[in-house]
Design an enzyme around this catalytic site. Structure first.
Site, mmCIF file in Angstrom:
data_model
loop_
_atom_site.group_PDB
_atom_site.id
_atom_site.type_symbol
_atom_site.label_atom_id
_atom_site.label_comp_id
_atom_site.label_asym_id
_atom_site.label_seq_id
_atom_site.Cartn_x
_atom_site.Cartn_y
_atom_site.Cartn_z
ATOM 1 N N HIS A 81 0.891 -1.245 -0.054
ATOM 2 C CA HIS A 81 -0.153 0.031 -0.154
ATOM 3 C C HIS A 81 0.907 1.139 0.052
ATOM 4 O O HIS A 81 1.529 1.723 1.045
ATOM 5 C CB HIS A 81 -0.712 0.031 1.246
ATOM 6 C CG HIS A 81 -1.912 -0.810 1.063
ATOM 7 N ND1 HIS A 81 -2.611 -1.557 2.151
ATOM 8 C CD2 HIS A 81 -2.820 -1.316 0.062
ATOM 9 C CE1 HIS A 81 -3.408 -2.366 1.905
ATOM 10 N NE2 HIS A 81 -3.940 -2.263 0.544
ATOM 11 N N TYR A 102 3.303 0.347 5.026
ATOM 12 C CA TYR A 102 3.840 -0.634 5.651
ATOM 13 C C TYR A 102 3.092 -1.931 5.543
ATOM 14 O O TYR A 102 2.857 -2.701 6.428
ATOM 15 C CB TYR A 102 4.038 -0.454 7.104
ATOM 16 C CG TYR A 102 4.326 1.008 7.601
ATOM 17 C CD1 TYR A 102 5.596 1.475 6.900
ATOM 18 C CD2 TYR A 102 3.564 1.642 8.436
ATOM 19 C CE1 TYR A 102 6.001 2.798 7.336
ATOM 20 C CE2 TYR A 102 3.831 2.963 8.740
ATOM 21 C CZ TYR A 102 5.110 3.647 8.260
ATOM 22 O OH TYR A 102 5.275 4.981 8.369
ATOM 23 N N HIS A 103 2.563 -2.355 4.444
ATOM 24 C CA HIS A 103 1.722 -3.622 4.079
ATOM 25 C C HIS A 103 2.275 -4.446 3.105
ATOM 26 O O HIS A 103 1.388 -4.975 2.195
ATOM 27 C CB HIS A 103 0.261 -2.999 3.947
ATOM 28 C CG HIS A 103 -0.422 -2.690 5.064
ATOM 29 N ND1 HIS A 103 -1.378 -1.480 4.811
ATOM 30 C CD2 HIS A 103 0.057 -2.343 6.216
ATOM 31 C CE1 HIS A 103 -1.665 -1.043 6.032
ATOM 32 N NE2 HIS A 103 -0.896 -1.516 6.892
ATOM 33 N N PRO A 104 3.523 -4.669 2.981
ATOM 34 C CA PRO A 104 3.996 -5.761 1.903
ATOM 35 C C PRO A 104 3.521 -7.109 2.114
ATOM 36 O O PRO A 104 3.561 -7.686 3.157
ATOM 37 C CB PRO A 104 5.484 -5.407 2.096
ATOM 38 C CG PRO A 104 5.708 -5.172 3.497
ATOM 39 C CD PRO A 104 4.541 -4.499 3.833
#
Length: 547
Positions: free
Chosen positions: A293, A466-468
């Protein structure tokens, strides 16, 4: 060589869950390896400490991406947790599952057992919501979830402004209707962060059949033929090996898991041979399919001195710290981010395509740029990007950071949605509910109005939120790395259980989904039947179809 039944690599959101569930049976001997340290840092447990944790290298891998071709070739900062609890120990503590349709898509992709009805019971099993049990929530689980404490009037003002802008209101983003503006629920319990380490690992530490090693960097997984039999790791400069009698479970996250697989000989055979790595399994999907994101932040000055900028005063910090330490009350019990929204940039969409996080402070560059005035920040991210990137190797040294190439904004659709999101934020902040607080638009600035100007600002300033996920995806196609039970294809005794197995990025924060995945797979590892599906109706099921 010491041996265990199960070796878990990585004590993050998934690893802590697995350590707890697998060690519940005293017959199972479990080893949990964590490259970081213990979670003893005071800032980890105080919710207001999130800014320091994300913006510094405290308990943080402190990664950087490669230059981003569509973001002015900038190398973006990527914080990831390097501590017991992993990223759940440094994240923003937002409890979001994503939309029900995200999981139904997984099922439609051929992943049996991963529709929303299938995963809902595992979300509920994990959750200890202060509101108690309901059709959508669990009240007794290890992961403490609480309502926002409304520590600043700006949070309610933003929600009211969203309603005035014509958006629906929802009191539960994880309930029957995700779309709308409303309060977030937080992984905070009794005024303290409830990380996966706090919720799952701490209660299990007294078990004699669970051993936890910290500052233990995994170098590679060991194989006998096509069977995973152990792990080699480095601790205090010493190389150590340990044997797994049943399974090795890789829970390093979307960066470290593919890096470890590649260093262990699992990945594209052509790619591995370039590094001189013997090929154990030729799986070209390892490290591919990276999704994240991307986030841009609209920032406004605040007319009233009511924001977290007040905490920049040393005397105020001392008072706040004392209030928190002795009474677990005050602004330090908040993450500073208590309201937000899930909205559609086009009315014909079935589900929201952007998420908004509202922060009662000016926040730039992951809180590494200190605020010099009162203000508030409105984060907006596109929920389902079309752009895809990859994780690779820079060297054969496991201590070297992996190559991270998210390839943000490669797709034109992603650029349009981000631009539309900025305009939606402006419309909300312009409403009368924000009149008493709204000062000048600090960022991007009122002078930036055209598509070209907004696009240029996004290229200059956008960052990760921070959503890998996705770099060892579940599936049945040639690029899938694991099957629907998270078993590495073509390998015996090895699973990947973390955010890297998500085939597509869910529409929301990823901590709760990662915990759910670990809860679900723990049953399969232990040979238990899956929990029975739970059918509920969501708002988008206009014909009454049960999700």
């Amino acid at each position: 060589m010491s041996s265990f039944d199960y070796i878990i690599i990585g004590a993050g959101s998934a690893g802590c869950v697995l350590a707890n569930r697998l060690s519940e049976n005293p017959a199972n001997k479990v080893l949990l390896l964590e490259a970081g340290a213990k979670d003893t840092n005071f800032m980890i447990h105080m919710p207001a400490g999130v800014g320091q944790l994300i913006g510094t290298d405290t308990a943080n891998w402190y990664y950087y991406t490669e230059g981003q071709p569509h973001l002015n070739n900038r190398k973006l900062f990527w914080p990831r947790g390097k501590v017991l609890g992993g990223s759940s120990s440094i994240n923003g503590m937002i409890y979001i599952r994503g939309h029900a349709r995200d999981y139904d898509l997984w099922r439609q992709l051929g992943l049996e057992g991963w529709g929303f009805a299938d995963v809902l019971p595992y979300f509920r099993r994990a959750e200890g919501n202060e509101n108690g049990d309901s059709a959508f929530h669990g009240g007794e689980g290890p992961l403490g979830v609480t309502n926002a404490r409304k520590t600043n009037v700006l949070f309610d003002a933003f929600v009211e402004a969203g309603k005035q802008a014509g958006h629906p209101y929802t009191d539960d983003f994880n309930g029957p209707q995700q779309e709308g503006v409303g309060p977030y629920q937080l992984t905070i319990k009794n005024g303290k962060r409830c990380s996966a380490a706090v919720g799952y690992l701490v209660p299990a530490l007294s078990r004699p059949n669970l051993k936890v090693e910290v500052k233990a960097l995994t170098a590679r997984i060991l194989f006998e033929g096509k069977k995973a039999v152990g792990v080699e790791y480095v601790q205090d400069g010493e190389k150590k090996t340990v044997r797994a009698n049943k399974e090795v479970i890789l829970s390093g996250g979307a960066v470290n898991s593919p890096q470890t697989l590649l260093l262990s000989g699992i990945g594209s055979g052509e790619y591995l041979r370039k590094f001189g790595i013997d090929v154990v399994a030729d799986l070209p999907g390892v490290g591919q399919n990276l999704q994240d994101h991307l986030d841009c932040t609209s920032i406004y000055e605040c007319k009233l001195p009511i924001t977290l900028h007040s905490q920049m005063n040393l005397f105020r910090q001392l008072l706040t710290g004392m209030q928190y330490t002795f009474f677990k009350t005050g602004v330090a019990t908040s993450n500073g981010l208590e309201s937000g929204a899930f909205l559609k940039t086009r009315p014909e969409l079935e589900v929201p395509d952007i998420q908004i996080h509202f922060v009662a402070a000016m926040m730039r560059d992951h809180a590494r740029t200190k605020s010099d005035r009162h203000g508030f920040t409105v984060h907006v991210c596109q929920l389902r990007p079309e752009s895809r990137g990859y994780i690779g190797l820079k060297s054969l040294d496991p201590a070297d950071h992996a190559l991270i190439q998210p390839n943000y904004l490669e797709a034109e659709t992603d650029r349009r949605v981000m631009r539309d999101g900025v305009r939606l934020v402006r419309d909300i902040v312009a409403q009368r509910a924000m009149d008493p607080y709204r000062g000048p638009e600090f960022w991007p600035g009122a002078d930036k109005q055209t598509d070209e100007q907004i696009d240029s600002w996004i290229r200059e300033t956008a960052e990760t939120i921070y959503h890998p996920v996705g770099t060892a995806k579940m599936g049945n196609d040639p690029m899938a790395v694991v099957d629907n039970k998270c078993r590495v294809r073509g390998i015996e005794g090895l699973r990947v259980v973390d955010a890297s197995v998500m085939p597509t990025l869910v529409g929301g924060n990823t901590n709760a989904p990662t915990i759910m995945i670990a809860e679900k797979i723990s049953d399969d590892i232990l040979g238990r039947a899956a929990l029975a599906p739970e059918h509920v109706t969501i708002a988008e099921d206009r014909q009454g179809h049960a999700a």
